[in-house]
Design a protein around this motif. Sequence first.
Motif, PDB file in Angstrom:
ATOM      1  N   PHE A  22       0.764  -1.244   0.007  1.00  0.00           N
ATOM      2  CA  PHE A  22       0.078   0.105   0.182  1.00  0.00           C
ATOM      3  C   PHE A  22       0.828   1.113  -0.003  1.00  0.00           C
ATOM      4  CE2 PHE A  22      -2.402   3.294   1.963  1.00  0.00           C
ATOM      5  CZ  PHE A  22      -3.603   3.359   1.214  1.00  0.00           C
ATOM      6  N   LYS A  26       0.502   3.906  -2.854  1.00  0.00           N
ATOM      7  CA  LYS A  26      -0.647   5.058  -2.519  1.00  0.00           C
ATOM      8  C   LYS A  26      -0.592   6.110  -3.170  1.00  0.00           C
ATOM      9  CE  LYS A  26       2.112   6.496   1.552  1.00  0.00           C
ATOM     10  NZ  LYS A  26       2.377   6.531   2.860  1.00  0.00           N
ATOM     11  N   ARG A  30      -3.604   7.783  -5.732  1.00  0.00           N
ATOM     12  CA  ARG A  30      -4.000   9.052  -5.280  1.00  0.00           C
ATOM     13  C   ARG A  30      -4.020  10.087  -6.521  1.00  0.00           C
ATOM     14  NH1 ARG A  30      -5.678  13.196  -5.840  1.00  0.00           N
ATOM     15  NH2 ARG A  30      -6.006  14.854  -4.200  1.00  0.00           N
ATOM     16  N   THR A  52     -10.250   1.040   3.208  1.00  0.00           N
ATOM     17  CA  THR A  52      -9.852   2.082   2.373  1.00  0.00           C
ATOM     18  C   THR A  52     -10.900   3.051   2.045  1.00  0.00           C
ATOM     19  OG1 THR A  52     -10.080   0.920  -0.035  1.00  0.00           O
ATOM     20  CG2 THR A  52      -7.977   1.002   1.337  1.00  0.00           C
TER      21      THR A  52
END
Length: 98
Positions: A22, A26, A30, A52
């Motif tokens: 993760f 991430k 994003r 999440t």
Amino acid sequence: MFVRIVKMSFHTEHIPTFLNNFNNKKEYIRKSSGCRLLELYRDKQNTNVFFTYSYWDTEEDLERYRNSALFKDVWAQTKVLFNDKPEAWSVDKLVSLE
């Protein structure tokens, strides 16, 4: 805007692998088109359970991400670590008090 909530439960021994994966992905998730927020939560009582929360401009943005090579890579690495079937919800954000 709508929110995608995903509940995932992992074998204890696989949690460090999940967290490492993760953390490595991430920022890429994003930065996906239409993604406005990405958060990871851990259940206080059952520490094998994670959630999440991601905020998306449109459902099409989420679907585009879900059909991307990035998602396929992330999901392939994640799903083998589960100890239970994941659950997911797409919900409309109605009120936010900050």
